[in-house]
Design a protein around this motif. Structure first.
Motif, PDB file in Angstrom:
ATOM      1  N   GLU A 141       0.827  -1.210   0.000  1.00  0.00           N
ATOM      2  CA  GLU A 141       0.000   0.000   0.000  1.00  0.00           C
ATOM      3  C   GLU A 141       0.860   1.259   0.000  1.00  0.00           C
ATOM      4  N   GLY A 142       1.920   1.255   0.817  1.00  0.00           N
ATOM      5  CA  GLY A 142       2.813   2.413   0.847  1.00  0.00           C
ATOM      6  C   GLY A 142       3.522   2.607  -0.480  1.00  0.00           C
ATOM      7  N   THR A 145       1.241   4.241  -2.903  1.00  0.00           N
ATOM      8  CA  THR A 145       1.073   5.657  -2.563  1.00  0.00           C
ATOM      9  C   THR A 145       2.256   6.473  -3.057  1.00  0.00           C
ATOM     10  N   ARG A 146       3.460   5.938  -2.850  1.00  0.00           N
ATOM     11  CA  ARG A 146       4.661   6.655  -3.317  1.00  0.00           C
ATOM     12  C   ARG A 146       4.698   6.759  -4.833  1.00  0.00           C
ATOM     13  N   HIS A 148       2.158   7.158  -6.592  1.00  0.00           N
ATOM     14  CA  HIS A 148       0.990   7.979  -6.965  1.00  0.00           C
ATOM     15  C   HIS A 148       0.022   7.204  -7.865  1.00  0.00           C
ATOM     16  N   GLY A 152      -4.936   3.356  -5.479  1.00  0.00           N
ATOM     17  CA  GLY A 152      -4.129   2.450  -4.668  1.00  0.00           C
ATOM     18  C   GLY A 152      -4.575   1.003  -4.792  1.00  0.00           C
TER      19      GLY A 152
END
Length: 467
Positions: A141-142, A145-146, A148, A152
């Motif tokens: 998930e992270g 997010t990074r 973009h 997600g």
């Protein structure tokens, strides 16, 4: 004999030699039903049910839900045996209500609402599986997010829907064998929980909180919410009815598949729930996003839990495939006889599957993957109650009353008691679901009526395929 699917345009007769050699048998039918019913459902809804009733008394909803599913399953069994054919509820509503001058709107409304409620149900499997993907891959998930990535993990759920659809673009015999493989994986996953739970059973954790069975309005509403979730988990006991035109000896196979599916899955659900709550305290379980993985991690550590999570994801895939397969036949069956938009009647020239209908169901599913899980579950159950479940009970009554010469290869036990019990259960769930869901369901029906009027007066007369 070539490995061809049983044509959707035909209904296999009890003694038809072709029907005995092609299509789905009892083992495949039960496998499809169980794969549909189980999936990731219990692994995502146990915390929701505990929250709804505030403790392990939520088990009552599993018992009541099983009773409602069995009573309603007898309605499906009698209709499916008497009126076998692809489309399930659509086929039954058309056969019964289509004889009335106003009756054509009823099957159309069913198709219309099902293009919403069906994909909602399928989408819940994809959405629910995300929490287990996050457990197995905690950094995913992270990373998204990074990078973009819009949406997600929810975008991944929608893309998974698109990626799995080609698996259903094959011949029905292959899909039947695939269902058995998927069902075996599903059953092994549940049995692993049951065995592990029984060998590490702590009965003290099953104590009820004070006032667990104090009857008041809040308790009744809590039961209603938990029952809605339980029914969501049981949904699919009728899955084989949608494939009635592709079943061998449907008069025998359909009732057996429906009843055995309810009995098997109810026993597994209740046993598995008790085992989980006897290992993970219900106060902790009700806040878990991945209760199946937490259960295994508590007993055997994270490495084993990650492996087990893979099996849970397997059950989710099995469920969404079984659902999509069955639900894609419904608009097709209606369009084939002129009761829905003609484009849905197109079959793929090579695979003999309803390609437009399959793509429509998969596309709507992908869209609904972006909604919250609880909202998807509630809407998937409530939206279909009036037209589908209540409509079928009325249809069975009219079939028996108005067509006394209609052969009934399977007759409901103790008729009409199970049908009346199912009717009361569905009406209770609908009336207690909350004004938002009630008005949403009525809005879907109202919009369907408007579309039906426009289709009948404008679109259908201009179609070269109009009957």
């Amino acid at each position: 004999m070539p490995d061809e699917p049983l044509p959707l345009e035909t209904t296999p007769e009890h003694g038809d030699e072709t029907s005995l050699e092609r299509g789905l048998g009892i083992t495949q039918s039960v496998a499809l039903n169980i794969s549909n019913m189980v999936g990731v459902g219990p692994f995502i809804t146990i915390p929701l049910m505990l929250t709804a009733m505030g403790g392990p008394q939520a088990m009552l909803a599993w018992v009541v839900g099983a009773g409602l599913a069995l009573c309603d399953g007898l309605v499906w069994s009698e209709l499916g045996a008497a009126l076998p054919g692809s489309g399930g509820t659509y086929h039954y509503l058309r056969e019964v209500f289509g004889r009335f001058s106003w009756g054509r709107v009823i099957p159309f409304l069913f198709i219309w609402q099902f293009l919403i409620s069906g994909p909602l149900e399928i989408a819940s499997g994809y959405i629910g599986g995300l929490d287990y993907v996050k457990y197995a891959l905690p950094g995913l998930e992270g990373t998204l997010t990074r990078w973009h990535v819009p949406g997600g993990l929810t975008l991944l759920a929608a893309l998974a829907c698109v990626a799995l659809t080609p698996l259903l673009c094959g011949r029905i015999r292959f899909i039947g064998h695939l269902a058995i493989v998927m069902c075996v994986g599903t059953l092994l996953t549940m049995l692993a929980v049951i065995v592990a739970g029984f060998t590490h059973f702590h009965p003290a954790l099953l104590r009820f909180p004070p006032g667990a069975f104090h009857l008041n309005l809040a308790w009744i509403l809590g039961l209603s919410g938990a029952l809605r979730i339980a029914i969501y988990d049981y949904l699919g006991y009728y899955n084989i009815c949608y494939l009635g035109g592709e079943v061998r000896q449907p008069a025998r196979t359909i009732p057996r598949a429906v009843i055995w599916s309810v009995v098997i899955v109810a026993a597994l659900y209740m046993t598995m729930n008790v085992c989980i709550m006897a290992v993970v305290p219900w106060q902790e379980a009700m806040h878990s996003e991945n209760i199946g993985s937490l259960f295994m991690e508590r007993l055997f550590g994270r490495n084993v839990a990650v492996v087990f999570t893979g099996f849970i994801i397997w059950t989710a895939v099995a469920s969404v495939l079984a659902l999509t397969l069955a639900y894609s036949r419904i608009p097709y069956a209606a369009a084939r006889v002129g009761d829905f938009f003609s484009s849905f009647a197109k079959l793929d020239a090579r695979g003999h599957y309803p390609k437009v209908s399959l793509l429509a169901v998969s596309g709507m599913t992908a869209v609904f993957c972006f909604l919250p899980l609880q909202q998807v579950i509630d809407a998937a159950v409530t939206v279909r109650i009036l037209v589908q479940f209540v409509g079928q009970i009325v249809a069975l009554h009219l079939l028996r009353r108005n067509r006394p010469d209609q052969p009934l290869p399977f007759r409901m036990w103790l008729y009409p008691v199970p049908a009346l019990v199912a009717l009361v259960g569905w009406v209770f769930m609908w009336a207690s679901s909350g004004m938002g869901l009630v008005f949403s369901g009525l809005g879907v029906i109202a919009s369907g009526a408007v579309v039906f009027f426009i289709w009948q007066k404008v679109v259908r007369p201009r179609s070269p395929d109009a009957a």
